[in-house]
Write an enzyme that holds these catalytic residues in place. Structure first.
Site, PDB file in Angstrom:
ATOM      1  N   LYS A  65       0.808  -1.229   0.000  1.00  0.00           N
ATOM      2  CA  LYS A  65       0.000   0.000   0.000  1.00  0.00           C
ATOM      3  C   LYS A  65       0.841   1.279   0.000  1.00  0.00           C
ATOM      4  O   LYS A  65       0.496   2.253  -0.670  1.00  0.00           O
ATOM      5  CB  LYS A  65      -0.941   0.014   1.212  1.00  0.00           C
ATOM      6  CG  LYS A  65      -2.094  -0.968   1.091  1.00  0.00           C
ATOM      7  CD  LYS A  65      -3.056  -0.790   2.250  1.00  0.00           C
ATOM      8  CE  LYS A  65      -4.217  -1.749   2.143  1.00  0.00           C
ATOM      9  NZ  LYS A  65      -5.239  -1.486   3.169  1.00  0.00           N
ATOM     10  N   ASP A 101      -9.995   3.124   2.333  1.00  0.00           N
ATOM     11  CA  ASP A 101     -10.127   2.409   3.620  1.00  0.00           C
ATOM     12  C   ASP A 101     -10.870   3.245   4.658  1.00  0.00           C
ATOM     13  O   ASP A 101     -11.753   2.747   5.363  1.00  0.00           O
ATOM     14  CB  ASP A 101      -8.745   2.038   4.169  1.00  0.00           C
ATOM     15  CG  ASP A 101      -8.141   0.838   3.447  1.00  0.00           C
ATOM     16  OD1 ASP A 101      -8.901   0.001   2.931  1.00  0.00           O
ATOM     17  OD2 ASP A 101      -6.900   0.743   3.409  1.00  0.00           O
TER      18      ASP A 101
END
Ligand code: ATR
Length: 270
Positions: A65, A101
């Site tokens: 990420k 997220d």
């Protein structure tokens, strides 16, 4: 056919292919969504290859990420805040990177669990990448307090300083939380992956308080078991966050946000 994929290492057990296949079916869209195992050494080359091969979007998971955010042609503000990307969007010039997220967590807390975050006292346990990704949307909900607690003090202090522009973030160690009460305690540590719960003071939960683990499945069990024993009135793992972040990614790629309730119910039923 329009092509999408999740890239990670390992990635075989990812639920994302199943979630996106369900979204596509519900929306009547023809697309493919694969799970591609990419090692850190190959990451840059494979990311470029996938762009060249015409993939329209990627989800990015552990351990890529942070690298994905740095590799992007353009970085959305919330990915810059998180210092990490979980969604890549194909553009003619390269990959745009975003991070859904935090929005996924927020949607799960508000729409699925019906929690009121405005005015709530929130403790965020852990100060790594998972915690960093959700601070901005939590602050945007205007809680009464947002305390980031960690075993060591430096990391939460750094995060508090980093996000000070967006609102008041308090930094603490777990011991500092003794005799404090929270309406919502979020576990953003990686302890559950080793079968552990972070060591927290008892009696952390205000009456009616909620414990939420950003992990799902077995990794969420130690913290949620501890929370039930410590008086949490409600507990939830992060499966809803997973489905909601996927819906946000789908919206970035396809322009429509698919409904999530049926997919979440089907995953819960397994
Ligand atoms: P991620 O990117 O998944 O958040 P990370 O950056 O490695 O992972 O961060 C892990 C977080 O979990 C850290 O806050 C870490 O605490 P320390 O900074 O004190 O190491 C926390 N963590 C990991 N194992 C833990 C444990 N057994 N108990 C409490 N906290 C733990």
């Amino acid at each position: 056919m329009d092509r999408y994929a999740v890239i990670g290492h390992p990635v075989a057990h990812s639920l994302s292919p199943r979630i996106h296949a369900a979204f596509a079916e519900t929306m009547g869209m023809a697309l493919t969504y694969e799970a591609l195992d990419i090692t850190p050494e190959n990451f840059a080359a494979r990311l470029a290859e996938l762009h060249g091969a015409g993939y329209l979007g990627l989800n990015v998971t552990v351990p890529h990420k942070q690298v994905a955010a740095r590799a992007a042609e353009h970085l959305a503000e919330r990915a810059a805040h998180a210092g990490a990307a979980n969604t890549m969007i194909h553009t003619p010039k390269g990959w745009n990177a975003d991070n859904t997220d935090g929005a996924g967590l927020f949607a799960d807390l508000r729409n699925n669990l019906h929690l009121r975050l405005a005015g709530a006292r929130i403790a965020l346990i852990g100060a790594g990448g998972a915690a960093r990704g959700v601070i901005a949307p939590l602050l945007a909900a205007r809680p009464a307090r947002l305390v980031i607690s960690n075993r060591s003090r430096e990391k939460p202090q750094q995060l508090a300083a980093r996000f000070a522009r967006l609102g008041l973030v308090e930094a603490a160690t777990h011991g500092d939380l003794t005799r404090q009460r929270f309406d919502l305690v979020l576990n953003a540590t990686s302890a559950g992956h080793r079968g552990l719960a972070p060591e927290l003071p008892d009696a952390l939960f205000a009456p009616g308080g909620t414990a939420y683990d950003l992990n799902y499945g077995p990794a969420a069990t130690p913290f949620l078991d501890w929370a039930r024993h410590s008086g949490a009135a409600h507990t939830s793992d992060g499966l809803g966050m997973l489905v909601e972040q996927a819906a946000e990614s789908f919206r970035l790629w396809r322009g429509v946000r698919p409904p999530t309730a049926a997919v979440l119910a089907a995953l819960r039923a397994d």
